[in-house]
Design a protein around this motif. Structure first.
Motif, PDB file in Angstrom:
ATOM      1  N   ALA A   9     -16.956  48.477 -18.068  1.00  0.00           N
ATOM      2  CA  ALA A   9     -16.126  49.157 -17.067  1.00  0.00           C
ATOM      3  C   ALA A   9     -16.385  48.569 -15.681  1.00  0.00           C
ATOM      4  O   ALA A   9     -15.437  48.263 -14.940  1.00  0.00           O
ATOM      5  CB  ALA A   9     -16.405  50.659 -17.082  1.00  0.00           C
ATOM      6  N   ASN A  10     -17.639  48.394 -15.339  1.00  0.00           N
ATOM      7  CA  ASN A  10     -17.978  47.856 -14.017  1.00  0.00           C
ATOM      8  C   ASN A  10     -17.399  46.462 -13.809  1.00  0.00           C
ATOM      9  O   ASN A  10     -16.814  46.167 -12.772  1.00  0.00           O
ATOM     10  CB  ASN A  10     -19.499  47.803 -13.834  1.00  0.00           C
ATOM     11  N   GLN A  11     -17.578  45.604 -14.797  1.00  0.00           N
ATOM     12  CA  GLN A  11     -17.171  44.225 -14.587  1.00  0.00           C
ATOM     13  C   GLN A  11     -15.668  44.018 -14.700  1.00  0.00           C
ATOM     14  O   GLN A  11     -15.159  42.987 -14.271  1.00  0.00           O
ATOM     15  CB  GLN A  11     -17.936  43.291 -15.516  1.00  0.00           C
ATOM     16  N   THR A  12     -14.950  45.001 -15.240  1.00  0.00           N
ATOM     17  CA  THR A  12     -13.480  44.880 -15.322  1.00  0.00           C
ATOM     18  C   THR A  12     -12.780  45.788 -14.324  1.00  0.00           C
ATOM     19  O   THR A  12     -11.555  45.869 -14.316  1.00  0.00           O
ATOM     20  CB  THR A  12     -12.975  45.195 -16.745  1.00  0.00           C
ATOM     21  N   GLY A  13     -13.556  46.483 -13.482  1.00  0.00           N
ATOM     22  CA  GLY A  13     -12.973  47.307 -12.431  1.00  0.00           C
ATOM     23  C   GLY A  13     -12.401  48.630 -12.908  1.00  0.00           C
ATOM     24  O   GLY A  13     -11.534  49.201 -12.245  1.00  0.00           O
ATOM     25  N   VAL A  14     -12.864  49.132 -14.035  1.00  0.00           N
ATOM     26  CA  VAL A  14     -12.356  50.399 -14.568  1.00  0.00           C
ATOM     27  C   VAL A  14     -13.210  51.548 -14.033  1.00  0.00           C
ATOM     28  O   VAL A  14     -14.436  51.528 -14.159  1.00  0.00           O
ATOM     29  CB  VAL A  14     -12.376  50.403 -16.114  1.00  0.00           C
ATOM     30  N   ASN A  15     -12.561  52.533 -13.436  1.00  0.00           N
ATOM     31  CA  ASN A  15     -13.226  53.768 -13.023  1.00  0.00           C
ATOM     32  C   ASN A  15     -13.176  54.691 -14.235  1.00  0.00           C
ATOM     33  O   ASN A  15     -12.128  55.247 -14.565  1.00  0.00           O
ATOM     34  CB  ASN A  15     -12.502  54.377 -11.830  1.00  0.00           C
ATOM     35  N   LEU A  16     -14.297  54.824 -14.919  1.00  0.00           N
ATOM     36  CA  LEU A  16     -14.315  55.595 -16.163  1.00  0.00           C
ATOM     37  C   LEU A  16     -14.054  57.085 -15.943  1.00  0.00           C
ATOM     38  O   LEU A  16     -13.529  57.749 -16.834  1.00  0.00           O
ATOM     39  CB  LEU A  16     -15.632  55.400 -16.903  1.00  0.00           C
ATOM     40  N   THR A  17     -14.408  57.618 -14.784  1.00  0.00           N
ATOM     41  CA  THR A  17     -14.106  59.022 -14.496  1.00  0.00           C
ATOM     42  C   THR A  17     -12.603  59.235 -14.515  1.00  0.00           C
ATOM     43  O   THR A  17     -12.094  60.133 -15.193  1.00  0.00           O
ATOM     44  CB  THR A  17     -14.691  59.452 -13.135  1.00  0.00           C
ATOM     45  N   GLU A  18     -11.876  58.401 -13.792  1.00  0.00           N
ATOM     46  CA  GLU A  18     -10.410  58.508 -13.755  1.00  0.00           C
ATOM     47  C   GLU A  18      -9.811  58.235 -15.130  1.00  0.00           C
ATOM     48  O   GLU A  18      -8.898  58.937 -15.566  1.00  0.00           O
ATOM     49  CB  GLU A  18      -9.837  57.529 -12.729  1.00  0.00           C
ATOM     50  N   ALA A  19     -10.298  57.217 -15.806  1.00  0.00           N
ATOM     51  CA  ALA A  19      -9.755  56.870 -17.124  1.00  0.00           C
ATOM     52  C   ALA A  19      -9.973  58.006 -18.116  1.00  0.00           C
ATOM     53  O   ALA A  19      -9.087  58.319 -18.915  1.00  0.00           O
ATOM     54  CB  ALA A  19     -10.391  55.579 -17.629  1.00  0.00           C
ATOM     55  N   PHE A  20     -11.149  58.640 -18.067  1.00  0.00           N
ATOM     56  CA  PHE A  20     -11.435  59.737 -18.987  1.00  0.00           C
ATOM     57  C   PHE A  20     -10.565  60.948 -18.673  1.00  0.00           C
ATOM     58  O   PHE A  20     -10.042  61.600 -19.581  1.00  0.00           O
ATOM     59  CB  PHE A  20     -12.923  60.102 -18.938  1.00  0.00           C
ATOM     60  N   GLN A  21     -10.385  61.243 -17.401  1.00  0.00           N
ATOM     61  CA  GLN A  21      -9.513  62.361 -17.020  1.00  0.00           C
ATOM     62  C   GLN A  21      -8.083  62.132 -17.514  1.00  0.00           C
ATOM     63  O   GLN A  21      -7.454  63.048 -18.044  1.00  0.00           O
ATOM     64  CB  GLN A  21      -9.530  62.565 -15.504  1.00  0.00           C
ATOM     65  N   LYS A  22      -7.582  60.913 -17.365  1.00  0.00           N
ATOM     66  CA  LYS A  22      -6.248  60.578 -17.865  1.00  0.00           C
ATOM     67  C   LYS A  22      -6.187  60.704 -19.382  1.00  0.00           C
ATOM     68  O   LYS A  22      -5.178  61.155 -19.934  1.00  0.00           O
ATOM     69  CB  LYS A  22      -5.847  59.161 -17.440  1.00  0.00           C
TER      70      LYS A  22
END
Length: 111
Positions: free
Chosen positions: A77-90
């Motif tokens: 997630a860090n190296q691909t720029g994914v905000n896991l909090t936002e992704a999980f909420q979605k």
């Protein structure tokens, strides 16, 4: 023990990588590592809940294997720029919209 948010976990992993890990492994290497870690969890589950037995000295800690998976996922997630909090909420919102009746109405799940 202190509760850690997903965002804090992403930051902790990033700080560790930059302080001790030199750099992130490539995304492809981390994907292979993630697959390897999932296999290790599968091995523990197969032995703990399935028909196989543990070998002498073999790791039996489900939590440790799950944490290893989370670590590599946070790296990806860090190296691909994914905000896991936002992704999980979605993801939760999508499941609520799409599947709000799916399991309740599934006769296979009614005992």
């Amino acid at each position: 023990m202190k509760t850690i948010t997903i965002s804090q976990a992403q930051t902790m992993v990033d700080e560790w990588i930059h302080q001790y890990g030199v750099r992130y492994f490539s995304e492809l290497t981390n994907m292979a590592c993630l697959t390897e870690e999932v296999g290790e969890l599968a091995r523990v589950i197969a032995r703990k809940y399935g028909d196989q037995s543990f070998k002498a000295g073999e790791n039996t800690d489900l939590g440790e294997e799950m944490a290893d998976i989370l670590w590599v996922l946070l790296c990806l997630a860090n190296q691909t720029g994914v905000n896991l909090t936002e992704a999980f909420q979605k993801s939760i919102e999508k499941k609520i919209q799409r599947d709000h009746l799916r399991h309740i109405e599934n006769p296979k799940l009614k005992a």
